[in-house]
Design an enzyme around this catalytic site. Sequence first.
Site, PDB file in Angstrom:
ATOM      1  N   LYS A 123       2.021   5.339   3.591  1.00 25.08           N
ATOM      2  CA  LYS A 123       1.486   6.493   2.891  1.00 25.08           C
ATOM      3  C   LYS A 123       0.009   6.674   3.254  1.00 25.08           C
ATOM      4  O   LYS A 123      -0.607   5.690   3.700  1.00 25.08           O
ATOM      5  CB  LYS A 123       1.629   6.288   1.388  1.00 25.08           C
ATOM      6  CG  LYS A 123       0.769   5.115   0.916  1.00 25.08           C
ATOM      7  CD  LYS A 123       1.085   4.689  -0.472  1.00 25.08           C
ATOM      8  CE  LYS A 123       0.312   3.448  -0.812  1.00 25.08           C
ATOM      9  NZ  LYS A 123       0.450   2.336   0.120  1.00 25.08           N
ATOM     10  N   TYR A 208      -2.829   6.665  -4.986  1.00 21.31           N
ATOM     11  CA  TYR A 208      -2.333   5.670  -5.941  1.00 21.31           C
ATOM     12  C   TYR A 208      -2.418   6.200  -7.371  1.00 21.31           C
ATOM     13  O   TYR A 208      -1.517   5.994  -8.188  1.00 21.31           O
ATOM     14  CB  TYR A 208      -3.125   4.378  -5.835  1.00 21.31           C
ATOM     15  CG  TYR A 208      -2.784   3.529  -4.638  1.00 21.31           C
ATOM     16  CD1 TYR A 208      -1.706   2.651  -4.661  1.00 21.31           C
ATOM     17  CD2 TYR A 208      -3.545   3.595  -3.476  1.00 21.31           C
ATOM     18  CE1 TYR A 208      -1.393   1.866  -3.561  1.00 21.31           C
ATOM     19  CE2 TYR A 208      -3.250   2.823  -2.371  1.00 21.31           C
ATOM     20  CZ  TYR A 208      -2.172   1.948  -2.418  1.00 21.31           C
ATOM     21  OH  TYR A 208      -1.864   1.178  -1.324  1.00 21.31           O
TER      22      TYR A 208
END
Length: 358
Positions: A123, A208
């Site tokens: 990611k 996150y």
Amino acid sequence: MIAAGGALAATAVGTPVWAATPERKLGYAIVGLGGYGLGVIIPQFKNCQHSKLVALVSGDPAKAKRVAAEYGVPESGIYDYKSYDKLKDNPDVDVIYICLPVFMHAEYTVRGAAAGKHILCEKPMALSSAECETMIAACKKAGKKLMIGYRCHFEPYNLEAIRRARAGEIGKLRYFRSEHGFTAGGPSSWRLKKAMSGGGSLMDIGIYALQAARYMTGEEPVAVYAKETTDRSDPRFREVEDMIEFQLEFPSGVIGSCMSMYSANQNHILLMGDKGRIELEPGTSYAGQRLWVGNGRSNEITPPPGPGATQWAGQLDHMSKCVIDNREPIVPGEEGLRDMRIIEAIYKSAREQKRIVL
């Protein structure tokens, strides 16, 4: 998140999707021998039950040979970026794990799928939602699975926080907060080059906070409002943002308040309900997580073990089991696409200084 969050919630209270069976170990090719691929992922194979390292892809032949010798990869399993497509001729490789700078994710996913391999990609998934869609389409066309490296879905403290939130231990959830940041290094880093990273702290560490907002609430945001604060005289931030704060509105009325930054170290997740709170600090670090449930920090919780010996082993073995059992990963390409669409809306909100409906 609705789809992936539901999967997480179900696994926390029901039969684990990672229940072990004695199948063969699937072979992985690691693409990119940088800090994460070499320093974090490769050493994790010793903790895996269903996954093994069989190939390396690197632009540094001397480094690749050295790593291959250390980890028992045959010389026939060493590739460079030009010979990458020849992975199709290696039957020992089942899964390609792409640990490259963001701007390379789409190309190497598409080429990897065309080579007939399943893909695990780090990611953020890509530079744009359009690239994410291209990656998903390429894997579907090839009949191969695509999973994004959202390791926190396999991390015990995050899983326990999700379980307790779903169980109503803090009552009705009203507010979510998360700050994620670290102090960026010198301006030569690829992460500080917009063409290579797609953006600054939001793309790198802010994702996150965004992910946590979605999997902790189990909802998808319906609107965002964002504000950027960047000192452009700082040579690190000539191309990308430093701080960006964003508010997420969820269908239930929950408000998510998030901060991403490249100029301070923080890693924190907080859920406030009408009967208490769930707090993790650090929340998504590689190690050292702490979890409190109740009021304040008087009741510290030690969660049960996660799906693997480590969050990375759990992630690798989940992908392997999905291939073996022909199931979809709990964090498929569509999950990366959702994040990217929200990130694009956050950037648009900060740019236009207005609320953006999703």
